[in-house]
Design an enzyme around this catalytic site. Structure first.
Site, mmCIF file in Angstrom:
data_model
loop_
_atom_site.group_PDB
_atom_site.id
_atom_site.type_symbol
_atom_site.label_atom_id
_atom_site.label_comp_id
_atom_site.label_asym_id
_atom_site.label_seq_id
_atom_site.Cartn_x
_atom_site.Cartn_y
_atom_site.Cartn_z
ATOM 1 N N LYS A 78 7.048 31.355 -38.385
ATOM 2 C CA LYS A 78 7.304 30.490 -39.550
ATOM 3 C C LYS A 78 8.790 30.340 -39.884
ATOM 4 C CE LYS A 78 4.377 28.663 -40.448
ATOM 5 N NZ LYS A 78 3.854 27.661 -39.455
ATOM 6 N N GLY A 79 9.638 30.708 -38.948
ATOM 7 C CA GLY A 79 11.071 30.591 -39.212
ATOM 8 C C GLY A 79 11.610 29.187 -38.950
ATOM 9 N N ARG A 82 9.351 26.162 -33.813
ATOM 10 C CA ARG A 82 8.920 24.947 -33.118
ATOM 11 C C ARG A 82 9.995 23.872 -33.212
ATOM 12 N NH1 ARG A 82 6.135 23.638 -28.975
ATOM 13 N NH2 ARG A 82 4.810 25.375 -29.620
ATOM 14 N N ARG A 159 14.480 33.193 -41.657
ATOM 15 C CA ARG A 159 14.309 32.407 -42.878
ATOM 16 C C ARG A 159 14.122 33.385 -44.039
ATOM 17 N NH1 ARG A 159 8.924 28.527 -43.305
ATOM 18 N NH2 ARG A 159 9.445 27.375 -45.188
ATOM 19 N N LYS A 284 3.542 21.715 -39.686
ATOM 20 C CA LYS A 284 4.949 22.110 -39.895
ATOM 21 C C LYS A 284 5.486 21.394 -41.116
ATOM 22 C CE LYS A 284 4.729 24.418 -36.149
ATOM 23 N NZ LYS A 284 4.658 25.880 -36.188
ATOM 24 N N GLY A 285 5.824 22.179 -42.128
ATOM 25 C CA GLY A 285 6.287 21.583 -43.378
ATOM 26 C C GLY A 285 5.129 21.418 -44.341
ATOM 27 N N HIS A 288 3.334 24.642 -49.987
ATOM 28 C CA HIS A 288 2.909 26.013 -50.278
ATOM 29 C C HIS A 288 2.188 26.075 -51.619
ATOM 30 C CE1 HIS A 288 6.499 27.599 -47.662
ATOM 31 N NE2 HIS A 288 5.624 26.904 -46.967
HETATM 32 P P1 A3P Z 1 6.510 25.403 -43.640
HETATM 33 O O1 A3P Z 1 5.328 24.738 -43.039
HETATM 34 O O2 A3P Z 1 6.180 26.610 -44.426
HETATM 35 O O3 A3P Z 1 7.402 24.462 -44.413
HETATM 36 P P2 A3P Z 1 7.400 27.767 -37.043
HETATM 37 O O4 A3P Z 1 7.552 26.571 -36.153
HETATM 38 O O5 A3P Z 1 8.235 28.921 -36.608
HETATM 39 O O6 A3P Z 1 5.966 28.092 -37.309
HETATM 40 O O7 A3P Z 1 8.039 27.375 -38.447
HETATM 41 C C1 A3P Z 1 7.441 26.426 -39.315
HETATM 42 C C2 A3P Z 1 8.474 26.021 -40.334
HETATM 43 O O8 A3P Z 1 9.501 25.267 -39.725
HETATM 44 C C3 A3P Z 1 7.947 25.133 -41.418
HETATM 45 O O9 A3P Z 1 7.429 25.955 -42.438
HETATM 46 C C4 A3P Z 1 9.170 24.313 -41.837
HETATM 47 O O10 A3P Z 1 9.699 24.690 -43.087
HETATM 48 C C5 A3P Z 1 10.207 24.639 -40.768
HETATM 49 N N1 A3P Z 1 10.915 23.510 -40.184
HETATM 50 C C6 A3P Z 1 12.211 23.539 -39.799
HETATM 51 N N2 A3P Z 1 12.585 22.364 -39.306
HETATM 52 C C7 A3P Z 1 11.513 21.552 -39.383
HETATM 53 C C8 A3P Z 1 11.290 20.193 -39.020
HETATM 54 N N3 A3P Z 1 12.264 19.454 -38.471
HETATM 55 N N4 A3P Z 1 10.065 19.658 -39.232
HETATM 56 C C9 A3P Z 1 9.094 20.417 -39.774
HETATM 57 N N5 A3P Z 1 9.243 21.705 -40.144
HETATM 58 C C10 A3P Z 1 10.444 22.280 -39.948
#
Ligand code: A3P
Length: 327
Positions: A78-79, A82, A159, A284-285, A288
């Site tokens: 979750k940092g 991806r 994060r 992603k995003g 919360h």
């Molecule tokens: P949230 O869904 O809590 O906002 P990971 O890929 O390690 O699982 O991390 C997911 C997090 O990547 C998301 O957490 C989001 O905040 C963050 N993130 C960073 N850059 C992003 C992007 N360009 N598009 C979507 N999410 C992004």
């Protein structure tokens, strides 16, 4: 950084998704499904990527040979791992697996040949990469990775641990809506204010403890810490550091990003073809849930000494104490 030929190959085949699908089918079904993010990402990416439908002319680049990775994104869950992987794989001298191979934690007994086989083919001068965020918190991972390649480059996206915990919980909640509230899970004893540090959502954010484990095997200079917060507000700036660290030319720049208002995050575009934007999938995003401010306050207090230790160990101040809200 070499790779003129590599760049040409990339230009002929501008897309990586088909390769992600190939990598996925190379993995056992279970892993592909359990991977915390991948399926939804793939779906989001396919949907967002109009150009993959263009005439069906896209084929997997099939040049070179499969090599073990020279660089890994080892965490944190979750940092923003991806987002980082998708941005760095835009670079013509990087080839990456789309799925999380989980080799150094779940699949280690499958052996290095299995691992190599999961990798995409690369040409000379191209860097092979993968990301599996659970490596950072896996006790055996540093030793295992060191025994494969002691000069490997390691990248950790970090994060604010409080936000990270809530993000982690939000992901679990999306799969298991029946779980207790964050507030309940966070405490061993709420009245006494005893945080439950054995809950993985909280434990993962104690970065200093995990890092200690890595520093038994790797010098700090071999580890790059990317700010998950900066990766959102200044993706090109963070990508410059990543490319420098990997010894790559700064190819991925401002030109590759645009802020998508609907998504609320930066998305990728091909500089020469702005009609093909790529945002990450809907996992992603996420929004919360609202968490009791008192619980947030207690968590911040809990993490503060560990954060300080982490800043000291890395020589970087991530400014998590400065933030107001949880985001
Ligand atoms: P949230 O869904 O809590 O906002 P990971 O890929 O390690 O699982 O991390 C997911 C997090 O990547 C998301 O957490 C989001 O905040 C963050 N993130 C960073 N850059 C992003 C992007 N360009 N598009 C979507 N999410 C992004």
């Amino acid at each position: 950084s070499g790779g003129g030929g590599a760049r040409d190959a990339w230009l002929r085949t501008p897309l990586a998704p088909s390769e992600m699908i190939t990598a996925q089918s190379a993995l056992p079904e279970r892993e592909a499904q359990e991977s915390s993010t991948t399926d939804e990402d793939l779906a989001g990416r396919r949907a967002a990527n109009g150009s993959s439908e263009r005439g069906g002319a896209v084929s997997t680049p099939d040049y070179g040979e499969k090599k073990l990775p020279q660089a890994l994104i080892i965490g944190v869950k979750k940092g923003g791992t991806r987002a980082l992987l998708e941005a760095i794989r835009v670079h013509p001298d990087v080839r990456a697996v789309g799925v999380e191979p989980h080799f150094f934690d779940r699949n280690y007994e499958k052996g290095l040949e299995w691992y190599r086989n999961v990798m995409p083919k690369t040409l000379d001068g191209q860097i092979t990469m993968e990301k599996t965020p659970s490596y950072f918190v896996t006790n055996e991972a540093p030793k295992r990775i060191h025994s494969m390649a002691k000069d490997i480059k390691l990248i950790v996206v970090v994060r604010n641990p409080v936000t990270r915990a809530i993000s982690d919980y939000t992901q679990t909640l999306s799969k298991k809506p029946e779980i207790p509230t964050f507030e309940v899970l966070a405490f061993k004893n709420r009245t006494l204010g005893l945080i439950d540090a054995s809950w993985s959502a909280i434990r993962i954010g104690i970065y200093a403890l995990h890092l200690e484990n890595w520093l038994q095997y790797f010098p700090l200079s071999q580890i790059l810490f990317v700010s998950g917060e900066r990766l959102i507000v200044d993706p090109a700036g963070e990508m410059a550091k990543v490319q420098d660290f990997l010894g790559l030319k700064r190819v991925v720049t401002e030109k590759h990003f645009y802020f998508n208002k609907t998504k609320g995050f930066p998305c990728l575009k091909k500089p020469e073809d702005s009609s093909a934007p790529r945002c990450l999938g809907k996992s992603k995003g996420r929004t919360h849930p609202r968490i009791d401010p008192d619980v947030i306050h207690r968590l911040r207090k809990f993490y503060k000494p560990f954060n300080m230790m982490f800043y000291q160990m890395t020589g970087q101040d991530f400014q998590w104490e400065q933030e107001e809200g949880d985001k």
